[in-house]
Design an enzyme around this catalytic site. Structure first.
Site, PDB file in Angstrom:
ATOM      1  N   PRO A  18       0.877  -1.151   0.442  1.00 39.70           N
ATOM      2  CA  PRO A  18       0.074   0.252   0.468  1.00 39.70           C
ATOM      3  C   PRO A  18       0.976   1.272   0.010  1.00 39.70           C
ATOM      4  CG  PRO A  18      -0.226  -1.738   2.107  1.00 39.70           C
ATOM      5  CD  PRO A  18       1.041  -2.014   1.609  1.00 39.70           C
ATOM      6  N   MET A  19       0.754   2.011  -0.915  1.00 39.40           N
ATOM      7  CA  MET A  19       1.537   3.310  -1.188  1.00 39.40           C
ATOM      8  C   MET A  19       0.607   4.475  -1.646  1.00 39.40           C
ATOM      9  SD  MET A  19       4.620   2.067  -2.866  1.00 39.40           S
ATOM     10  CE  MET A  19       3.895   0.991  -4.123  1.00 39.40           C
ATOM     11  N   GLN A  71      -6.424  -1.045   3.248  1.00 39.37           N
ATOM     12  CA  GLN A  71      -5.089  -0.940   4.167  1.00 39.37           C
ATOM     13  C   GLN A  71      -6.895   0.338   4.967  1.00 39.37           C
ATOM     14  OE1 GLN A  71      -1.439   1.096   4.712  1.00 39.37           O
ATOM     15  NE2 GLN A  71      -0.707  -0.860   5.643  1.00 39.37           N
ATOM     16  N   CYS A 101       3.330   3.108   9.503  1.00 42.54           N
ATOM     17  CA  CYS A 101       3.868   4.728   8.697  1.00 42.54           C
ATOM     18  C   CYS A 101       4.233   5.054   9.757  1.00 42.54           C
ATOM     19  CB  CYS A 101       2.416   4.928   8.166  1.00 42.54           C
ATOM     20  SG  CYS A 101       2.415   6.481   7.495  1.00 42.54           S
ATOM     21  N   LYS A 145      -0.018  -5.051   9.104  1.00 42.63           N
ATOM     22  CA  LYS A 145       1.883  -4.392   8.078  1.00 42.63           C
ATOM     23  C   LYS A 145       2.164  -3.317   9.861  1.00 42.63           C
ATOM     24  CE  LYS A 145       3.968  -2.893   4.177  1.00 42.63           C
ATOM     25  NZ  LYS A 145       4.821  -1.780   4.653  1.00 42.63           N
ATOM     26  N   HIS A 177       7.730  -4.730   7.467  1.00 46.20           N
ATOM     27  CA  HIS A 177       8.209  -3.995   6.486  1.00 46.20           C
ATOM     28  C   HIS A 177       9.806  -4.029   7.789  1.00 46.20           C
ATOM     29  CE1 HIS A 177       9.390   0.676   5.439  1.00 46.20           C
ATOM     30  NE2 HIS A 177      10.445  -0.546   5.033  1.00 46.20           N
ATOM     31  N   ASN A 217       8.668  -7.568   3.556  1.00 45.34           N
ATOM     32  CA  ASN A 217       8.516  -5.722   3.186  1.00 45.34           C
ATOM     33  C   ASN A 217      10.003  -4.821   3.462  1.00 45.34           C
ATOM     34  OD1 ASN A 217       6.778  -2.916   3.330  1.00 45.34           O
ATOM     35  ND2 ASN A 217       7.010  -3.177   1.579  1.00 45.34           N
ATOM     36  N   GLY A 218       9.979  -3.827   2.048  1.00 42.59           N
ATOM     37  CA  GLY A 218      11.297  -3.337   2.931  1.00 42.59           C
ATOM     38  C   GLY A 218      12.309  -3.270   1.839  1.00 42.59           C
ATOM     39  N   GLY A 239       7.289  -2.574  -2.839  1.00 45.09           N
ATOM     40  CA  GLY A 239       7.049  -1.750  -3.308  1.00 45.09           C
ATOM     41  C   GLY A 239       6.604  -0.173  -4.454  1.00 45.09           C
TER      42      GLY A 239
END
EC number: 1.3.1.91
Length: 346
Positions: A18-19, A71, A101, A145, A177, A217-218, A239
């Site tokens: 999700p971005m 999300q 976030c 997440k 992440h 992730n990351g 991502g």
């Protein structure tokens, strides 16, 4: 305690993160065309916005996107439960809670990465969301997440304790992440780049909690890196690499799931019916093609492709012919062996 439904393992191998400002419905339709087997995620939407805002816009969903997750951001269990049920009934295949976030806005609202220090609150939120989704017409999984920790939290046992408490509330799938979030002194962009990556924590979590589904992730930048993660965890979530070089998604989907590798131009032309249908509904071309600009990243003609679309899509009456013009110019670069590569690429 109700356990959330399991997600089919094949749906977890490849996913797109999700971005914010990027993974809207237009973007997801394009990514689905590139990667038929990938799991897609919405931008983060705050629970209050889902409950009180413009759902037609915030929860926009094209049938081709499935499987796709919504999300949510927030920290109030009752509101998150209500928003989760709305998302499930709107057709999303998963409801994901953002615990990663690091922006100032989410810190002010006490959600996102701040929640890494409040496992009991996250567990209560997840339990409420799982119960709400179980009561909905579509009982969809609730997932989380998260980061490894916040600021100077460098204790693996604390990270695992967070996971264990949330898992006990019914969550079975975690997207990790694999770096800390710094809440002071780093911008969101720097938080994606400066804190060191520790993939080994995600690998260790999967070894020690094999019944959980763990996605890493990351910092995953290419196909080799993404593939290497599959030896240790259930999947790799890409991502910005997937957004800036979307053809990477197609190559991974073909490599991991089979099928025929299609050309960039062929894939893009398959998007034409969707684009023309959206234009007929009054959507401006610029809102769609902004997600296409990286399709020819690192290819001859890639700069020209981006330039033609970015300069022309905002003009009144811009339509599919602009995309065809960009493809034609890009093709001319690729077919001219005498053209210096530096002149053709970004």
């Amino acid at each position: 305690m109700i356990d959330t439904p399991a997600i089919a393992p094949a749906q977890l191998r490849l996913s797109v993160a999700p971005m914010m400002d990027w993974t809207d419905s237009h973007c997801r339709v394009f990514h689905r065309l590139l990667a038929p087997h990938a799991r897609l995620y919405s931008e983060m939407v705050h629970a209050n916005a889902v409950i009180h805002g413009d759902r037609a816009r915030l929860l926009a969903l094209d049938p081709v996107e499935h499987p796709v997750a919504l999300q949510l951001g927030g920290s109030e269990p009752a509101l998150l439960a209500q928003a989760a049920r709305i998302g499930a009934e709107a057709g999303f295949d998963e409801i994901n809670l953002n615990c990663g976030c690091p922006s100032d806005r989410v810190q002010a609202g006490r959600f996102g990465a701040c929640l890494m220090r409040e496992p009991a609150l996250v567990a209560a939120s997840v339990a409420a969301m799982v119960e709400a989704c179980a009561a909905a017409d579509r009982n969809v999984p609730v997932t989380v997440k998260c980061r490894l920790g916040v600021d100077d939290d460098h204790d693996y046992d604390r990270f695992r304790a967070f996971i264990d408490e949330v898992a006990e509330a019914g969550c079975r799938m975690f997207v990790v992440h694999a770096r800390n979030a710094w809440l002071k002194g780093l911008s969101p962009k720097e938080n994606r780049e400066v804190p060191p990556l520790r993939y080994d924590w995600a690998y260790r979590l999967k070894r020690e909690r094999p019944d959980l589904q763990v996605i890493v992730n990351g910092g995953i930048a290419d196909a080799d890196e993404a593939t290497a993660h599959l030896a240790h965890v259930d999947g790799a979530m890409l991502g910005r690499a997937a957004y800036h070089d979307p053809y990477l998604l197609h190559r991974l989907d073909v490599a991991w799931f089979g099928g025929e590798l299609r050309s960039r131009a062929d894939l893009l032309r398959a998007l034409q019916p969707y684009v023309e249908a959206q234009l007929a509904r009054g959507v401006f071309l610029k809102h769609i093609v902004r997600h296409l600009l990286g399709l020819f990243a690192n290819e001859r003609g890639g700069r020209a492709f981006r330039q033609i679309l970015s300069e022309g899509a905002h003009r009144p009456g811009a339509d599919w012919s602009l995309v065809e013009r960009a493809l034609a110019v890009t093709g001319s670069f690729q077919s001219d062996p005498l053209l210096p590569a530096r002149a053709a690429t970004a």
